[in-house]
Design an enzyme around this catalytic site. Structure first.
Site, PDB file in Angstrom:
ATOM      1  CG  ASP A   1       0.282  -4.422  -2.226  1.00 43.41           C
ATOM      2  OD1 ASP A   1       0.470  -3.203  -2.054  1.00 43.41           O
ATOM      3  OD2 ASP A   1      -0.547  -5.066  -1.552  1.00 43.41           O
TER       4      ASP A   1
ATOM      5  CE  LYS B   1      -5.688  -1.934  -0.672  1.00 39.88           C
ATOM      6  NZ  LYS B   1      -5.341  -2.250   0.725  1.00 39.88           N
TER       7      LYS B   1
ATOM      8  CE  LYS C   1      -1.294  -8.352   2.439  1.00 39.43           C
ATOM      9  NZ  LYS C   1      -1.912  -7.026   2.538  1.00 39.43           N
TER      10      LYS C   1
ATOM     11  CG  ASP D   1      -2.193  -0.817   1.008  1.00 36.36           C
ATOM     12  OD1 ASP D   1      -2.290  -1.487  -0.032  1.00 36.36           O
ATOM     13  OD2 ASP D   1      -3.061  -0.823   1.902  1.00 36.36           O
TER      14      ASP D   1
ATOM     15  CB  CYS E   1      -3.418  -7.410  -1.175  1.00 36.02           C
ATOM     16  SG  CYS E   1      -3.156  -6.014  -0.107  1.00 36.02           S
TER      17      CYS E   1
ATOM     18  CG  HIS F   1      -4.030 -11.054   1.389  1.00 35.67           C
ATOM     19  ND1 HIS F   1      -4.259  -9.724   1.128  1.00 35.67           N
ATOM     20  CD2 HIS F   1      -5.208 -11.552   1.842  1.00 35.67           C
ATOM     21  CE1 HIS F   1      -5.496  -9.423   1.423  1.00 35.67           C
ATOM     22  NE2 HIS F   1      -6.097 -10.516   1.862  1.00 35.67           N
TER      23      HIS F   1
END
Ligand SMILES: *[C@@H]1O[C@H](CO)[C@@H](O)[C@H](O)[C@H]1NC(C)=O
Ligand SMILES: *[C@@H]1O[C@H](CO)[C@@H](O)[C@H](O)[C@H]1NC(C)=O
Ligand SMILES: *[C@@H]1O[C@H](CO)[C@@H](O)[C@H](O)[C@H]1NC(C)=O
Ligand SMILES: *[C@@H]1O[C@H](CO)[C@@H](O)[C@H](O)[C@H]1NC(C)=O
Ligand SMILES: *[C@@H]1O[C@H](CO)[C@@H](O)[C@H](O)[C@H]1NC(C)=O
Ligand SMILES: *[C@@H]1O[C@H](CO)[C@@H](O)[C@H](O)[C@H]1NC(C)=O
Ligand SMILES: *[C@@H]1O[C@H](CO)[C@@H](O)[C@H](O)[C@H]1NC(C)=O
Length: 512
Positions: free
Chosen positions: A285, A307, A127, A35, A73, A129
């Site tokens: 990302d 985003k 992370k 982000d 993401c 995800h």
């Protein structure tokens, strides 16, 4: 074409000479920020939050100026690790929420799986995800020798819990793993420092008889969970007292920790002697969540949107590549590039081939990075989902505007908490007030990003044939897409049923 082949032969020859020299394939490190806004780091003109370590690597490397990710993401991470398009993966719709039993399909091959075949040790820190409802979806079952970090999309920076109602509240659960073991002992350690320290440990203890791959998808600078999603150690918050806006100050502190941890990583690479033979890729990302979107205060100014949108602020992303092995260090590349290109590009850089029976969306950009030959692509399907989408073709971009709740303006609207020089990096064109705006009532809108990178002027009415052609291209790609894999929430996933933590709840024997 011939030129490209010649350059590739030259490169293969050069890779071969390392091997002869008793060394081995280059180490690969991917630092994925989460982000990060387009214009927040110094190398993209941000002058409010110092990022000296990131900037140094960027300026000594090659800044990728025309580089795109997905808007959020899960699809970005899936594209990065598979070289495939999120629409080919059925991951074009939203993210994997913790209680939803789906993930990146098991028939896909991931970057660490390819690299293992070529002798790499493969580590992941941070992370995931990409799904965790059964253990075969989790990192150490998908090519990583080790993993320290979390399986879901966000956690508290200190307690490492995830839960919509917040830390210690109903439904919250620990989401922190060391390989397949629940790691409780890191409660209280700040995520970004923890991940940075682990990266240093892995580098310092690496046996250099084998090449090293580290995928380091950092937690920073994504928001955590309530009641205070934007956390940083006090000494970092204290650095930014001059920023009056509380959210922006916290965001600045979070980014500053990330920058320091990248300083530590670089120092470790140099100290261990691995630096000379390492290729480091830095990317975010997706575009930054601005103005409180998703609880955060990044800035993509003056790009449009943020985003979760197909506007430039959602998909044009901060990235660079750094390595002593680069031929043109200290330059900026304007080659059009997509996050799915990294997998074929890395394979090319290490002198290996990908199987020919897989339909990769990514293309090999190593010749364009290394020898400045023209980009291997002139088109990007950004996305098509829920009646909204976008496609890039040359300098043109067709946008099918927009989903509900989408942020369609330029953020932050109140710019008082943003550094004054951000506009220097992106030169917006003029607004032409005689052109129509772009709304969901339009079939589509068209922008010329060469003269209008800030997406002010919808020129669809001036170039109707091009617009219609691009629309049909996008629709054809969408027709061939895999349907979204998304699944509704499953109450059986709740941490209260699993010893207070998130787990592989649909396995016969979940980790308890
Ligand atoms: C995996 O299977 C899906 C269908 O379930 C297919 O669309 C996809 O192309 C397959 N992936 C690969 C790499 O073959
Ligand atoms: C995780 O796996 C790696 C590789 O097998 C191993 O070196 C490490 O000790 C493991 N960590 C834990 C906590 O089990
Ligand atoms: C973390 O530690 C705090 C303070 O000791 C404790 O109250 C909290 O329950 C712990 N959280 C987790 C997820 O273990
Ligand atoms: C950098 O390394 C130092 C020394 O190990 C450590 O104290 C510090 O926490 C690290 N900083 C970050 C941001 O990880
Ligand atoms: C590194 O690995 C090689 C090959 O497995 C082994 O011979 C060597 O002893 C290892 N070095 C160290 C310091 O462990
Ligand atoms: C790469 O090629 C472009 C277009 O020919 C040129 O403008 C640019 O200066 C070149 N970059 C380098 C580093 O040579
Ligand atoms: C503004 O758009 C109109 C079409 O609506 C066009 O005729 C005119 O040339 C444009 N002005 C500029 C400065 O580009």
């Amino acid at each position: 074409m011939l030129l490209t082949i010649m350059y590739q032969i030259m490169w293969i020859f050069m890779v071969a000479t390392y091997v002869e020299g008793g060394s081995h394939k280059p180490n690969i490190i991917i630092v994925l920020a989460d982000d990060l806004g387009y214009t927040d780091a110094g190398f993209h003109g941000g002058d409010q939050i110092p990022t000296p370590h990131i900037d140094k690597l960027a300026h000594e490397g090659i800044i990728l100026d025309n580089y795109y990710t997905a808007m959020i993401c899960t699809p970005s991470r899936a594209a990065l690790l598979t070289g495939r398009h999120p629409m080919q993966l059925g991951l074009q719709h939203g993210v994997v929420a913790p209680p939803c039993p789906f993930g990146l399909a098991l028939n896909e091959t991931l970057l660490p799986q390819y690299l293992k075949k070529f002798g790499y040790v493969t580590h992941m820190i941070g992370k995931w995800h990409l799904g965790f409802f059964t253990q075969e979806y989790t990192p150490t079952h998908r090519g990583f020798d080790s993993h320290l970090g979390f399986w879901s999309g966000r956690t508290d920076y200190f307690s490492h819990e995830n839960g919509v109602f917040g830390v210690g509240k109903r439904g919250a659960g620990l989401d922190f793993w060391e390989n397949m073991t629940v790691a409780r002992e890191y409660n209280g350690s700040y995520g970004t420092e923890l991940f940075g320290d682990r990266a240093v440990d892995l580098i310092m203890s690496h046996n250099q008889s084998k090449p090293f791959f580290l995928y380091l998808p950092h937690q920073a600078v994504h928001a955590g969970i309530p009641p205070q999603p934007l956390k940083a150690p006090q000494e970092y918050l204290d650095r930014f007292k001059f920023i009056k806006h509380d959210g922006r100050r916290r965001y600045a502190a979070m980014l500053s920790v990330l920058d320091d941890s990248i300083g530590n990583l670089t120092a470790a690479l140099k100290k261990s002697g691995m630096y000379e033979n390492t290729i480091l890729i830095f990317s975010t990302d997706n575009g930054g969540p601005a103005d409180g979107f998703d609880g955060n205060y990044a800035s993509n100014w003056p790009l449009r949107g943020c985003k979760y949108t197909n506007w430039e602020g959602g998909v044009r992303a901060a990235s660079f590549i750094h390595s002593p092995l680069l031929k043109n260090p200290g330059t900026t590349s304007h080659h059009l590039m997509h996050i799915s290109d990294w997998l074929p590009t890395i394979m090319s850089a290490i002198g290996e081939k990908l199987p020919s029976n897989i339909d990769y969306y990514g293309v090999d950009q190593w010749p364009s990075i290394q020898f400045n030959v023209s980009s291997a692509r002139n088109e990007i399907m950004h996305n098509y989902d829920d009646g909204a989408g976008a496609i890039r073709y040359g300098d043109y971009k067709l946008v099918i505007c927009c989903t509900e709740n989408e942020m369609n303006g330029w953020y932050p609207e109140e710019r008082s908490y943003i550094g004054a020089n951000q506009k220097l990096y992106i030169h917006c064109g003029e607004r032409n007030s005689s052109l129509p705006s772009c709304t969901s009532a339009d079939k589509y809108c068209l922008f010329d990003l060469a003269s209008d990178p800030c997406e002010y002027n919808n020129i669809a009415s001036l170039m109707p044939e091009l617009a219609e052609r691009l629309y049909r291209k996008l629709m054809t790609f969408a027709d061939a897409a895999q349907p979204p894999r998304n699944k509704p929430s499953d109450p059986a996933s709740h941490p209260s049923k699993h010893n207070g933590h998130w787990t592989d709840w649909l396995d016969k024997h979940p980790v308890l």
